[in-house]
Design an enzyme around this catalytic site. Sequence first.
Site, PDB file in Angstrom:
ATOM      1  N   TRP A 127       4.498   6.288  -2.299  1.00 47.87           N
ATOM      2  CA  TRP A 127       4.981   5.029  -2.140  1.00 47.87           C
ATOM      3  C   TRP A 127       6.466   5.193  -1.828  1.00 47.87           C
ATOM      4  O   TRP A 127       7.131   5.967  -2.553  1.00 47.87           O
ATOM      5  CB  TRP A 127       4.919   4.347  -3.551  1.00 47.87           C
ATOM      6  CG  TRP A 127       5.861   3.015  -3.644  1.00 47.87           C
ATOM      7  CD1 TRP A 127       5.751   1.908  -2.968  1.00 47.87           C
ATOM      8  CD2 TRP A 127       7.142   3.026  -4.293  1.00 47.87           C
ATOM      9  NE1 TRP A 127       6.800   1.111  -3.005  1.00 47.87           N
ATOM     10  CE2 TRP A 127       7.572   1.778  -4.007  1.00 47.87           C
ATOM     11  CE3 TRP A 127       7.930   3.922  -5.068  1.00 47.87           C
ATOM     12  CZ2 TRP A 127       8.887   1.398  -4.557  1.00 47.87           C
ATOM     13  CZ3 TRP A 127       9.209   3.550  -5.780  1.00 47.87           C
ATOM     14  CH2 TRP A 127       9.385   2.253  -5.270  1.00 47.87           C
TER      15      TRP A 127
ATOM     16  N   GLU B  75       0.778   3.407  -0.848  1.00 48.65           N
ATOM     17  CA  GLU B  75       1.065   2.270  -1.730  1.00 48.65           C
ATOM     18  C   GLU B  75       1.891   1.080  -0.789  1.00 48.65           C
ATOM     19  O   GLU B  75       2.757   1.451  -0.622  1.00 48.65           O
ATOM     20  CB  GLU B  75       1.354   2.620  -3.033  1.00 48.65           C
ATOM     21  CG  GLU B  75       1.843   1.191  -3.962  1.00 48.65           C
ATOM     22  CD  GLU B  75       2.285   1.758  -5.218  1.00 48.65           C
ATOM     23  OE1 GLU B  75       2.603   2.919  -5.646  1.00 48.65           O
ATOM     24  OE2 GLU B  75       2.406   0.881  -6.206  1.00 48.65           O
TER      25      GLU B  75
ATOM     26  N   LYS C 244       3.505  -2.803  -0.624  1.00 48.00           N
ATOM     27  CA  LYS C 244       4.672  -3.408  -1.152  1.00 48.00           C
ATOM     28  C   LYS C 244       5.091  -4.808  -0.511  1.00 48.00           C
ATOM     29  O   LYS C 244       5.304  -4.696   0.678  1.00 48.00           O
ATOM     30  CB  LYS C 244       5.771  -2.752  -1.842  1.00 48.00           C
ATOM     31  CG  LYS C 244       6.461  -3.364  -2.811  1.00 48.00           C
ATOM     32  CD  LYS C 244       7.320  -2.158  -3.824  1.00 48.00           C
ATOM     33  CE  LYS C 244       8.261  -3.061  -4.853  1.00 48.00           C
ATOM     34  NZ  LYS C 244       8.442  -2.360  -5.957  1.00 48.00           N
TER      35      LYS C 244
ATOM     36  N   ASP D  59      -1.277  -2.200  -5.956  1.00 49.69           N
ATOM     37  CA  ASP D  59      -0.764  -2.433  -7.304  1.00 49.69           C
ATOM     38  C   ASP D  59      -0.602  -3.969  -7.353  1.00 49.69           C
ATOM     39  O   ASP D  59      -0.149  -4.740  -6.557  1.00 49.69           O
ATOM     40  CB  ASP D  59       0.819  -1.897  -7.024  1.00 49.69           C
ATOM     41  CG  ASP D  59       1.664  -1.967  -8.151  1.00 49.69           C
ATOM     42  OD1 ASP D  59       2.196  -0.935  -8.885  1.00 49.69           O
ATOM     43  OD2 ASP D  59       1.905  -3.184  -8.676  1.00 49.69           O
TER      44      ASP D  59
ATOM     45  N   HIS E 194       2.459  -5.988  -6.610  1.00 50.61           N
ATOM     46  CA  HIS E 194       3.014  -5.928  -5.124  1.00 50.61           C
ATOM     47  C   HIS E 194       2.471  -6.878  -4.143  1.00 50.61           C
ATOM     48  O   HIS E 194       2.522  -6.786  -3.064  1.00 50.61           O
ATOM     49  CB  HIS E 194       2.691  -4.614  -4.581  1.00 50.61           C
ATOM     50  CG  HIS E 194       3.633  -3.149  -5.192  1.00 50.61           C
ATOM     51  ND1 HIS E 194       3.497  -2.083  -4.762  1.00 50.61           N
ATOM     52  CD2 HIS E 194       4.452  -3.441  -6.402  1.00 50.61           C
ATOM     53  CE1 HIS E 194       4.404  -1.488  -5.471  1.00 50.61           C
ATOM     54  NE2 HIS E 194       4.526  -2.128  -6.495  1.00 50.61           N
TER      55      HIS E 194
ATOM     56  N   HIS F  93      -3.325   0.217  -9.206  1.00 50.16           N
ATOM     57  CA  HIS F  93      -2.081   0.365 -10.094  1.00 50.16           C
ATOM     58  C   HIS F  93      -2.197  -0.826 -10.928  1.00 50.16           C
ATOM     59  O   HIS F  93      -1.541  -2.158 -10.410  1.00 50.16           O
ATOM     60  CB  HIS F  93      -0.536   0.506  -9.483  1.00 50.16           C
ATOM     61  CG  HIS F  93      -0.331   1.926  -9.270  1.00 50.16           C
ATOM     62  ND1 HIS F  93       0.949   2.136  -8.386  1.00 50.16           N
ATOM     63  CD2 HIS F  93      -0.890   3.089  -9.540  1.00 50.16           C
ATOM     64  CE1 HIS F  93       1.140   3.457  -8.394  1.00 50.16           C
ATOM     65  NE2 HIS F  93      -0.237   4.034  -8.868  1.00 50.16           N
TER      66      HIS F  93
ATOM     67  N   ASP G 157       8.043  -8.655  -9.208  1.00 52.60           N
ATOM     68  CA  ASP G 157       7.558  -7.218  -9.563  1.00 52.60           C
ATOM     69  C   ASP G 157       8.271  -6.453 -10.623  1.00 52.60           C
ATOM     70  O   ASP G 157       8.948  -5.586 -10.564  1.00 52.60           O
ATOM     71  CB  ASP G 157       7.324  -6.582  -8.256  1.00 52.60           C
ATOM     72  CG  ASP G 157       6.772  -4.965  -8.364  1.00 52.60           C
ATOM     73  OD1 ASP G 157       5.871  -4.992  -9.320  1.00 52.60           O
ATOM     74  OD2 ASP G 157       7.103  -4.433  -7.842  1.00 52.60           O
TER      75      ASP G 157
ATOM     76  N   ASP H 183       7.022  -5.021 -13.470  1.00 50.03           N
ATOM     77  CA  ASP H 183       6.683  -3.962 -14.164  1.00 50.03           C
ATOM     78  C   ASP H 183       6.521  -3.824 -15.766  1.00 50.03           C
ATOM     79  O   ASP H 183       6.990  -3.098 -16.285  1.00 50.03           O
ATOM     80  CB  ASP H 183       7.393  -2.682 -13.701  1.00 50.03           C
ATOM     81  CG  ASP H 183       6.820  -2.145 -12.246  1.00 50.03           C
ATOM     82  OD1 ASP H 183       5.668  -2.152 -11.877  1.00 50.03           O
ATOM     83  OD2 ASP H 183       7.637  -2.502 -11.326  1.00 50.03           O
TER      84      ASP H 183
ATOM     85  N   ASP I  69       0.756   1.435 -14.113  1.00 53.96           N
ATOM     86  CA  ASP I  69       2.200   1.368 -13.485  1.00 53.96           C
ATOM     87  C   ASP I  69       2.948   0.334 -14.055  1.00 53.96           C
ATOM     88  O   ASP I  69       2.932  -0.662 -13.674  1.00 53.96           O
ATOM     89  CB  ASP I  69       1.800   1.647 -11.955  1.00 53.96           C
ATOM     90  CG  ASP I  69       3.147   1.793 -11.314  1.00 53.96           C
ATOM     91  OD1 ASP I  69       4.217   2.130 -12.025  1.00 53.96           O
ATOM     92  OD2 ASP I  69       3.507   1.481 -10.035  1.00 53.96           O
TER      93      ASP I  69
HETATM   94  C1  RNT Z   1       6.611   0.855  -7.181  1.00 54.70           C
HETATM   95  C2  RNT Z   1       5.582   1.209  -7.210  1.00 54.70           C
HETATM   96  C3  RNT Z   1       5.387   2.772  -7.507  1.00 54.70           C
HETATM   97  C4  RNT Z   1       6.221   3.166  -8.862  1.00 54.70           C
HETATM   98  C5  RNT Z   1       5.967   4.294  -9.421  1.00 54.70           C
HETATM   99  C6  RNT Z   1       7.133   4.862 -10.164  1.00 54.70           C
HETATM  100  O1  RNT Z   1       6.992  -0.654  -7.029  1.00 54.70           O
HETATM  101  O2  RNT Z   1       4.706   0.485  -8.027  1.00 54.70           O
HETATM  102  O3  RNT Z   1       4.160   2.951  -7.827  1.00 54.70           O
HETATM  103  O4  RNT Z   1       6.130   2.209  -9.648  1.00 54.70           O
HETATM  104  O5  RNT Z   1       5.762   5.392  -8.492  1.00 54.70           O
HETATM  105 ZN    ZN Z   2       2.698   1.005  -8.239  1.00 58.42          ZN
END
Ligand code: RNT
Ligand code: ZN
Length: 424
Positions: free
Chosen positions: A190, A231, A233, A264, A267, A291, A299, A301, A331
């Site tokens: 990513w 990955e 985004k 993810d 994302h 994820h 986003d 997290d 994640d």
């Molecule tokens: C970031 C991605 C990625 C990270 C990690 C730390 O938006 O989701 O996967 O969160 O690699």
């Molecule tokens: Zn991620």
Amino acid sequence: MKSYQSRETIEKAYDLAKAAYAAFGVSTDKVIKAALDIPVSIQCWQGDDVTGFEGAAGLSGGGILATGNYPGRARSGDELRSDAEFAFSLIPGKKRFSLHMLYAEPETPVSRDALEPEHFRKWMNWSKKKKIPLDFNPSFFSHPLADSGYTLASADPKIRSFWIRHAVASRKIAAAFGANQGSPSVNNVWIADGSKDLPADRSSPRQRLKDALDEILAVELDSKTITDTVESKLFGIGSESYVVGSYDFYLAYAASKQIKLCLDTGHFHPTENIADKISSTLLFVPGLLIHFSRGIRWDSDHVAIYSDELRDVCREIARQKCFNRIDIALDYFDASINRIAAWAIGTRSLRKGILEALLEPAKLLTDAEKAGKNHERLALMEEFKTLPFSAVWDKLCLNAEVPAGADWLEKVEEYEKTVLVKRR
Ligand code: RNT
Ligand code: ZN
């Protein structure tokens, strides 16, 4: 907190639940076994706010942000490993642990493009001893050569080639993990590359990213030791207008290279649910890495919870019987709450989602559909939602020898008092 249930009450409630599910043709005993057997990869970076061991003060750049300053962040490999072990004791089922390049432990500093499996020796020994397979991620942030906002897609050949070497080094380390643990290590690429404001040229960075990835993947490694994933985004902080590695880019790229695609949950557009992407993407890529995260307005997290989206995604995988093609991972990184609780909440919630999905009498739904009885399909979907799921969950915890219900909180409190607060 006083426990409201004993082994005996859990068993009693389970017997009733077992009969309820059996009426729909589901064997709860079998499902509990199957649900415990599906590996979930836990992200190491929840333990230290994505700081790593390079001496950085914290996460920087990358368009992501860890906020909060709850006491007790792990500051070394030993602390992170012991925190993880403690968290594992609260979490039922098969676990993997996902590392980032930031978590290397060389004796003297080594440039990120020169890191080798040897620098992860402590992790590999731990992995073997604890029987916890490792997954991996190259780290394209928190680094001076990422400050421009471009890494693999940089127009500067020196910067680009540094990150290409970094990505190749990462793949070799993942392959060493794979050989050490006897199952492929998932190596997920990513990058945050993108632009805050409207780019005039959207094409050249994507061409450069494609060429860089081609070069990175050209290094042949044994697929028994490594699974490559990419990955996508939608946006990040500072890359609101344009992200080089968008969903379209990686979907097409993964399909063309026949590698796995990482989705993810944070994302995509804030209300977009990824469950519907599984049946389409699996027709064209060999598999997915998911994820599980939780974006709030962006986003962000946040810790994954037993949300509608998480449940939808798990149900979709179960209905398609494709757990074997999907690597399941978490994640998120929340520095504002007890980090071990954060691990436990997210992972227990995900395991609940898996259990619930496998308990669904899905055949009755497809039978109703095939017979054209769509009222029955909808009615059953609604009925299944309120089957006595929590009694099966508690029994799963009992079988896995981890605390059922909220009983794990007491242990977290104890660990906080005896270990975490002393780290101030
Ligand atoms: C970031 C991605 C990625 C990270 C990690 C730390 O938006 O989701 O996967 O969160 O690699
Ligand atoms: Zn991620």
